[in-house]
Enzyme design. Structure first.
Site, PDB file in Angstrom:
ATOM      1  N   LYS A 224       0.676  -1.122  -0.207  1.00  0.00           N
ATOM      2  CA  LYS A 224       0.087   0.117   0.031  1.00  0.00           C
ATOM      3  C   LYS A 224       0.495   1.186  -0.157  1.00  0.00           C
ATOM      4  O   LYS A 224       1.920   1.556   0.643  1.00  0.00           O
ATOM      5  CB  LYS A 224      -1.054   0.331   1.001  1.00  0.00           C
ATOM      6  CG  LYS A 224      -2.305  -0.813   1.181  1.00  0.00           C
ATOM      7  CD  LYS A 224      -3.225  -0.822   2.466  1.00  0.00           C
ATOM      8  CE  LYS A 224      -4.166  -1.840   1.959  1.00  0.00           C
ATOM      9  NZ  LYS A 224      -5.527  -2.069   2.849  1.00  0.00           N
ATOM     10  N   ARG A 258      -3.014  -9.961   6.141  1.00  0.00           N
ATOM     11  CA  ARG A 258      -3.585  -9.892   4.225  1.00  0.00           C
ATOM     12  C   ARG A 258      -2.369  -9.270   3.287  1.00  0.00           C
ATOM     13  O   ARG A 258      -2.359  -8.104   3.582  1.00  0.00           O
ATOM     14  CB  ARG A 258      -5.711  -9.094   4.099  1.00  0.00           C
ATOM     15  CG  ARG A 258      -5.788  -9.099   3.289  1.00  0.00           C
ATOM     16  CD  ARG A 258      -6.712  -8.205   2.931  1.00  0.00           C
ATOM     17  NE  ARG A 258      -7.607  -8.822   1.603  1.00  0.00           N
ATOM     18  CZ  ARG A 258      -7.356  -7.574   0.570  1.00  0.00           C
ATOM     19  NH1 ARG A 258      -6.211  -7.067   0.391  1.00  0.00           N
ATOM     20  NH2 ARG A 258      -7.840  -7.641  -0.808  1.00  0.00           N
TER      21      ARG A 258
HETATM   22  C1  7PM Z   1      -6.113  -0.953  -5.107  1.00  0.00           C
HETATM   23  C2  7PM Z   1      -5.995  -0.471  -4.022  1.00  0.00           C
HETATM   24  C3  7PM Z   1      -6.355  -2.466  -5.477  1.00  0.00           C
HETATM   25  C4  7PM Z   1      -6.223  -1.168  -2.994  1.00  0.00           C
HETATM   26  C5  7PM Z   1      -6.854  -2.510  -3.845  1.00  0.00           C
HETATM   27  C6  7PM Z   1      -7.026  -2.230  -2.976  1.00  0.00           C
HETATM   28  C7  7PM Z   1      -8.025  -4.320   2.146  1.00  0.00           C
HETATM   29  C8  7PM Z   1      -9.508  -5.388   2.456  1.00  0.00           C
HETATM   30  C9  7PM Z   1      -8.229  -3.857   0.385  1.00  0.00           C
HETATM   31  C10 7PM Z   1      -8.102  -4.195   4.096  1.00  0.00           C
HETATM   32  C11 7PM Z   1      -9.457  -5.999   4.172  1.00  0.00           C
HETATM   33  C12 7PM Z   1      -5.504  -3.845  -1.150  1.00  0.00           C
HETATM   34  C13 7PM Z   1      -6.743  -3.034  -1.821  1.00  0.00           C
HETATM   35  N1  7PM Z   1      -7.224  -3.575   1.338  1.00  0.00           N
HETATM   36  N2  7PM Z   1      -9.712  -5.603   2.782  1.00  0.00           N
HETATM   37  N3  7PM Z   1      -9.518  -5.080   0.585  1.00  0.00           N
HETATM   38  N4  7PM Z   1      -8.019  -5.150   5.127  1.00  0.00           N
HETATM   39  N5  7PM Z   1      -9.840  -6.302   5.210  1.00  0.00           N
HETATM   40  O1  7PM Z   1      -4.401  -2.889  -1.344  1.00  0.00           O
HETATM   41  O2  7PM Z   1      -6.586  -3.329   4.616  1.00  0.00           O
HETATM   42  O3  7PM Z   1      -6.077  -4.959  -1.607  1.00  0.00           O
HETATM   43  S1  7PM Z   1      -7.762  -3.909  -1.142  1.00  0.00           S
END
Ligand code: 7PM
Length: 279
Positions: A224, A258
Protein backbone atom coordinates in the site's frame (compact mmCIF):
# COMPACT_ATOMS: atom_id res chain seq x y z
CA UNK A 1 -9.52 -19.07 24.20
CA UNK A 2 -9.75 -15.31 23.91
CA UNK A 3 -9.07 -15.36 20.20
CA UNK A 4 -11.13 -18.07 18.56
CA UNK A 5 -12.38 -17.19 15.08
CA UNK A 6 -15.20 -19.18 13.51
CA UNK A 7 -14.86 -19.28 9.75
CA UNK A 8 -17.54 -21.43 8.13
CA UNK A 9 -16.15 -24.96 7.76
CA UNK A 10 -13.05 -23.90 9.73
CA UNK A 11 -12.14 -22.49 13.12
CA UNK A 12 -8.89 -20.92 14.30
CA UNK A 13 -7.36 -20.56 17.70
CA UNK A 14 -5.45 -17.31 17.39
CA UNK A 15 -4.25 -17.15 21.00
CA UNK A 16 -0.65 -17.77 20.06
CA UNK A 17 -0.26 -17.54 16.33
CA UNK A 18 -0.68 -15.15 13.44
CA UNK A 19 -2.06 -16.27 10.09
CA UNK A 20 -1.48 -15.14 6.55
CA UNK A 21 -4.41 -14.43 4.25
CA UNK A 22 -3.40 -14.54 0.58
CA UNK A 23 -4.95 -12.04 -1.81
CA UNK A 24 -6.48 -13.50 -4.98
CA UNK A 25 -7.59 -10.74 -7.32
CA UNK A 26 -10.24 -11.67 -9.86
CA UNK A 27 -10.73 -8.21 -11.34
CA UNK A 28 -10.27 -8.07 -15.15
CA UNK A 29 -7.05 -6.03 -14.97
CA UNK A 30 -5.43 -8.83 -12.94
CA UNK A 31 -5.50 -11.18 -15.94
CA UNK A 32 -3.40 -10.71 -19.01
CA UNK A 33 -5.53 -12.60 -21.52
CA UNK A 34 -8.64 -14.18 -22.79
CA UNK A 35 -11.04 -16.96 -22.04
CA UNK A 36 -12.93 -17.65 -18.85
CA UNK A 37 -11.46 -21.17 -18.55
CA UNK A 38 -7.94 -19.76 -18.59
CA UNK A 39 -8.90 -17.23 -15.93
CA UNK A 40 -10.28 -19.96 -13.72
CA UNK A 41 -7.24 -22.18 -14.24
CA UNK A 42 -5.00 -19.26 -13.39
CA UNK A 43 -6.96 -18.37 -10.25
CA UNK A 44 -6.86 -21.99 -9.08
CA UNK A 45 -3.12 -22.36 -9.63
CA UNK A 46 -2.41 -19.03 -7.90
CA UNK A 47 -4.54 -20.12 -4.94
CA UNK A 48 -2.82 -23.53 -4.75
CA UNK A 49 0.55 -21.84 -4.86
CA UNK A 50 -0.42 -19.56 -1.97
CA UNK A 51 -1.69 -22.48 0.12
CA UNK A 52 1.52 -24.43 -0.55
CA UNK A 53 3.42 -21.35 0.61
CA UNK A 54 1.52 -21.38 3.90
CA UNK A 55 -1.55 -19.20 3.38
CA UNK A 56 -4.15 -20.09 6.04
CA UNK A 57 -6.97 -18.47 4.04
CA UNK A 58 -7.59 -17.01 0.60
CA UNK A 59 -9.34 -13.68 0.04
CA UNK A 60 -11.16 -13.53 -3.30
CA UNK A 61 -11.76 -10.00 -4.54
CA UNK A 62 -13.94 -9.20 -7.52
CA UNK A 63 -14.70 -5.60 -6.76
CA UNK A 64 -11.96 -3.06 -7.31
CA UNK A 65 -11.72 -0.96 -4.16
CA UNK A 66 -8.98 1.19 -5.66
CA UNK A 67 -9.29 4.77 -4.42
CA UNK A 68 -11.31 6.80 -6.92
CA UNK A 69 -12.53 3.77 -8.87
CA UNK A 70 -16.19 3.30 -9.83
CA UNK A 71 -18.17 0.55 -8.14
CA UNK A 72 -18.70 -2.73 -10.01
CA UNK A 73 -22.23 -3.70 -11.10
CA UNK A 74 -23.75 -6.66 -9.22
CA UNK A 75 -24.01 -8.99 -12.22
CA UNK A 76 -20.39 -8.43 -13.15
CA UNK A 77 -19.10 -8.99 -9.62
CA UNK A 78 -21.09 -12.25 -9.41
CA UNK A 79 -19.70 -13.35 -12.78
CA UNK A 80 -16.16 -12.77 -11.57
CA UNK A 81 -16.43 -14.29 -8.12
CA UNK A 82 -18.87 -17.22 -8.25
CA UNK A 83 -16.86 -19.52 -10.58
CA UNK A 84 -13.78 -18.94 -8.41
CA UNK A 85 -15.60 -19.84 -5.19
CA UNK A 86 -16.80 -23.10 -6.80
CA UNK A 87 -13.38 -23.88 -8.29
CA UNK A 88 -11.58 -23.35 -4.96
CA UNK A 89 -13.94 -25.43 -2.76
CA UNK A 90 -11.48 -28.28 -2.37
CA UNK A 91 -8.48 -26.12 -1.52
CA UNK A 92 -8.53 -27.04 2.17
CA UNK A 93 -8.43 -23.51 3.56
CA UNK A 94 -11.22 -21.01 4.23
CA UNK A 95 -12.37 -18.97 1.26
CA UNK A 96 -13.01 -15.34 2.07
CA UNK A 97 -14.85 -13.09 -0.36
CA UNK A 98 -14.12 -9.36 -0.44
CA UNK A 99 -17.50 -7.73 -1.13
CA UNK A 100 -19.84 -5.00 0.12
CA UNK A 101 -22.96 -6.29 -1.64
CA UNK A 102 -25.55 -8.33 0.31
CA UNK A 103 -26.61 -10.16 -2.88
CA UNK A 104 -23.01 -11.28 -3.48
CA UNK A 105 -22.72 -12.32 0.19
CA UNK A 106 -25.81 -14.54 -0.08
CA UNK A 107 -24.70 -16.17 -3.32
CA UNK A 108 -21.12 -16.91 -2.28
CA UNK A 109 -22.28 -18.34 1.06
CA UNK A 110 -24.57 -20.73 -0.82
CA UNK A 111 -21.58 -21.64 -3.01
CA UNK A 112 -19.51 -22.47 0.08
CA UNK A 113 -17.55 -19.34 1.03
CA UNK A 114 -16.30 -19.42 4.64
CA UNK A 115 -15.78 -15.74 5.30
CA UNK A 116 -17.08 -12.38 4.13
CA UNK A 117 -14.59 -9.50 4.11
CA UNK A 118 -16.53 -6.25 3.82
CA UNK A 119 -14.48 -3.05 3.48
CA UNK A 120 -17.76 -1.22 4.14
CA UNK A 121 -18.25 -2.93 7.52
CA UNK A 122 -21.61 -4.56 6.68
CA UNK A 123 -23.36 -1.18 6.53
CA UNK A 124 -25.31 -1.83 3.30
CA UNK A 125 -29.04 -2.41 3.85
CA UNK A 126 -29.49 -6.17 4.07
CA UNK A 127 -25.84 -7.02 4.78
CA UNK A 128 -26.41 -8.25 8.33
CA UNK A 129 -29.38 -10.34 7.23
CA UNK A 130 -27.33 -11.81 4.39
CA UNK A 131 -24.67 -13.22 6.73
CA UNK A 132 -26.68 -13.77 9.92
CA UNK A 133 -27.91 -17.31 9.39
CA UNK A 134 -24.61 -18.88 8.34
CA UNK A 135 -21.50 -19.48 10.46
CA UNK A 136 -19.12 -17.70 8.13
CA UNK A 137 -16.33 -15.52 9.46
CA UNK A 138 -16.85 -11.76 9.16
CA UNK A 139 -14.17 -9.14 8.72
CA UNK A 140 -15.43 -5.68 9.66
CA UNK A 141 -13.20 -3.01 8.16
CA UNK A 142 -13.21 0.70 8.88
CA UNK A 143 -13.44 3.09 5.94
CA UNK A 144 -14.05 6.83 6.02
CA UNK A 145 -16.27 8.05 3.14
CA UNK A 146 -16.40 5.88 -0.03
CA UNK A 147 -13.70 4.45 -2.34
CA UNK A 148 -14.58 7.23 -4.78
CA UNK A 149 -13.98 10.04 -2.28
CA UNK A 150 -12.04 8.64 0.66
CA UNK A 151 -8.57 9.90 -0.21
CA UNK A 152 -9.67 13.48 -1.01
CA UNK A 153 -9.33 14.95 2.45
CA UNK A 154 -9.21 12.39 5.25
CA UNK A 155 -9.90 14.06 8.58
CA UNK A 156 -10.17 12.83 12.17
CA UNK A 157 -10.03 14.57 15.54
CA UNK A 158 -8.72 11.33 17.06
CA UNK A 159 -8.22 8.63 14.46
CA UNK A 160 -7.73 5.74 16.89
CA UNK A 161 -10.76 6.61 19.04
CA UNK A 162 -12.94 7.13 15.96
CA UNK A 163 -11.93 3.85 14.31
CA UNK A 164 -12.48 1.96 17.58
CA UNK A 165 -15.89 3.64 18.06
CA UNK A 166 -16.92 2.70 14.52
CA UNK A 167 -15.84 -0.93 14.93
CA UNK A 168 -17.55 -1.13 18.32
CA UNK A 169 -20.80 0.16 16.82
CA UNK A 170 -20.62 -2.41 14.01
CA UNK A 171 -19.83 -5.28 16.43
CA UNK A 172 -22.81 -4.20 18.54
CA UNK A 173 -25.10 -4.02 15.49
CA UNK A 174 -24.00 -7.50 14.42
CA UNK A 175 -24.40 -9.11 17.83
CA UNK A 176 -27.79 -7.35 18.24
CA UNK A 177 -28.80 -9.03 14.96
CA UNK A 178 -27.98 -12.40 16.55
CA UNK A 179 -24.48 -12.87 15.13
CA UNK A 180 -21.99 -14.70 17.34
CA UNK A 181 -18.95 -12.59 18.34
CA UNK A 182 -16.71 -15.57 17.63
CA UNK A 183 -17.34 -15.03 13.91
CA UNK A 184 -16.03 -11.46 13.92
CA UNK A 185 -12.59 -10.03 13.25
CA UNK A 186 -11.80 -6.32 12.98
CA UNK A 187 -9.63 -4.27 10.64
CA UNK A 188 -8.52 -0.61 10.87
CA UNK A 189 -8.62 -0.37 7.05
CA UNK A 190 -5.21 0.98 6.15
CA UNK A 191 -5.46 3.38 3.22
CA UNK A 192 -9.24 3.65 3.32
CA UNK A 193 -9.80 7.34 4.04
CA UNK A 194 -6.54 7.85 5.92
CA UNK A 195 -3.38 9.88 5.48
CA UNK A 196 0.00 8.20 5.86
CA UNK A 197 0.20 9.64 9.40
CA UNK A 198 -3.26 8.26 10.27
CA UNK A 199 -2.21 4.83 8.98
CA UNK A 200 0.93 4.66 11.13
CA UNK A 201 -0.89 5.96 14.20
CA UNK A 202 -3.40 3.12 13.74
CA UNK A 203 -0.62 0.59 13.19
CA UNK A 204 1.02 1.60 16.49
CA UNK A 205 -2.33 1.32 18.31
CA UNK A 206 -3.47 -2.12 17.10
CA UNK A 207 -2.99 -3.34 20.68
CA UNK A 208 -5.57 -0.84 21.91
CA UNK A 209 -8.11 -1.91 19.27
CA UNK A 210 -7.62 -5.49 20.28
CA UNK A 211 -7.85 -4.93 24.04
CA UNK A 212 -10.85 -2.59 23.83
CA UNK A 213 -12.85 -4.68 21.37
CA UNK A 214 -11.62 -8.17 22.34
CA UNK A 215 -11.66 -9.52 18.77
CA UNK A 216 -8.77 -10.59 16.50
CA UNK A 217 -7.31 -7.83 14.36
CA UNK A 218 -6.73 -8.33 10.63
CA UNK A 219 -4.20 -5.97 9.04
CA UNK A 220 -3.85 -5.27 5.32
CA UNK A 221 -0.90 -3.14 4.35
CA UNK A 222 0.70 -5.20 1.60
CA UNK A 223 2.17 -2.92 -1.11
CA UNK A 224 0.00 0.00 0.00
CA UNK A 225 0.90 3.67 -0.34
CA UNK A 226 1.68 3.87 3.40
CA UNK A 227 4.62 1.56 2.58
CA UNK A 228 5.48 3.47 -0.61
CA UNK A 229 5.43 6.78 1.24
CA UNK A 230 8.19 5.59 3.59
CA UNK A 231 10.43 3.69 1.17
CA UNK A 232 9.85 5.93 -1.85
CA UNK A 233 9.28 3.01 -4.21
CA UNK A 234 6.58 2.06 -6.73
CA UNK A 235 4.11 -0.70 -5.95
CA UNK A 236 6.17 -3.51 -7.56
CA UNK A 237 9.14 -2.72 -5.30
CA UNK A 238 7.41 -2.74 -1.92
CA UNK A 239 8.03 -6.33 -0.82
CA UNK A 240 10.66 -5.63 1.85
CA UNK A 241 8.71 -2.67 3.17
CA UNK A 242 5.53 -4.74 3.24
CA UNK A 243 7.27 -7.52 5.19
CA UNK A 244 8.43 -5.02 7.79
CA UNK A 245 4.88 -3.63 7.94
CA UNK A 246 3.40 -7.12 8.39
CA UNK A 247 5.83 -7.89 11.23
CA UNK A 248 5.12 -4.54 12.87
CA UNK A 249 1.39 -5.32 12.74
CA UNK A 250 1.98 -8.78 14.26
CA UNK A 251 4.26 -7.26 16.91
CA UNK A 252 1.43 -4.86 17.82
CA UNK A 253 -0.99 -7.77 18.16
CA UNK A 254 -2.55 -8.36 14.72
CA UNK A 255 -3.49 -12.02 14.23
CA UNK A 256 -4.19 -12.10 10.48
CA UNK A 257 -2.19 -10.29 7.82
CA UNK A 258 -3.66 -9.91 4.34
CA UNK A 259 -0.85 -10.02 1.77
CA UNK A 260 0.09 -10.50 -1.88
CA UNK A 261 3.46 -12.14 -1.14
CA UNK A 262 2.49 -15.18 0.89
CA UNK A 263 5.71 -17.24 0.93
CA UNK A 264 7.88 -14.32 2.04
CA UNK A 265 5.41 -13.17 4.70
CA UNK A 266 4.98 -16.68 6.12
CA UNK A 267 8.77 -17.02 6.48
CA UNK A 268 9.06 -13.62 8.15
CA UNK A 269 6.27 -14.38 10.63
CA UNK A 270 7.68 -17.83 11.42
CA UNK A 271 11.04 -16.33 12.34
CA UNK A 272 9.32 -13.56 14.28
CA UNK A 273 7.29 -16.09 16.27
CA UNK A 274 10.34 -18.25 16.95
CA UNK A 275 12.02 -15.19 18.43
CA UNK A 276 9.05 -13.80 20.36
CA UNK A 277 6.51 -14.84 22.94
CA UNK A 278 2.98 -13.88 21.98
CA UNK A 279 0.41 -12.51 24.34
C1 7PM B 1 -6.26 -0.92 -5.20
C2 7PM B 1 -6.10 -0.23 -4.02
C3 7PM B 1 -6.63 -2.24 -5.19
C4 7PM B 1 -6.30 -0.86 -2.82
C5 7PM B 1 -6.81 -2.87 -4.01
C6 7PM B 1 -6.66 -2.17 -2.83
C7 7PM B 1 -8.05 -4.36 2.42
C8 7PM B 1 -9.12 -5.17 2.08
C9 7PM B 1 -8.37 -4.20 0.29
C10 7PM B 1 -7.67 -4.27 3.79
C11 7PM B 1 -9.43 -5.82 4.27
C12 7PM B 1 -5.55 -3.73 -1.38
C13 7PM B 1 -6.77 -2.84 -1.50
N1 7PM B 1 -7.59 -3.77 1.29
N2 7PM B 1 -9.80 -5.91 2.98
N3 7PM B 1 -9.32 -5.07 0.75
N4 7PM B 1 -8.38 -5.02 4.67
N5 7PM B 1 -10.08 -6.51 5.21
O1 7PM B 1 -4.45 -3.15 -1.28
O2 7PM B 1 -6.76 -3.54 4.20
O3 7PM B 1 -5.64 -4.95 -1.44
S1 7PM B 1 -8.28 -3.75 -1.36
Amino acid sequence: MRHYLQCGRFGFNLDSKALVMGILNVTPDSFSDGGSFNKLEFALSRAEEMVAAGAAMIDIGGESTRPGSPSVPLAEELQRVMPVVYALQGLGVPLSVDTCKPEVMREVLIAGADMINDVNGFRAPGALEAVRDSDCGLCIMHMQATPQTMQREPHYDDVVAEVIAFLRERIDAMTAAGIDRERICIDPGFGFGKTVAHNYTLLREIGRMRSELARPVLAGLSRKSMIGAVVGRPVEQRLAGSLAGALAAVAQGARIVRVHDVAETVDAIQVWQAATSFN
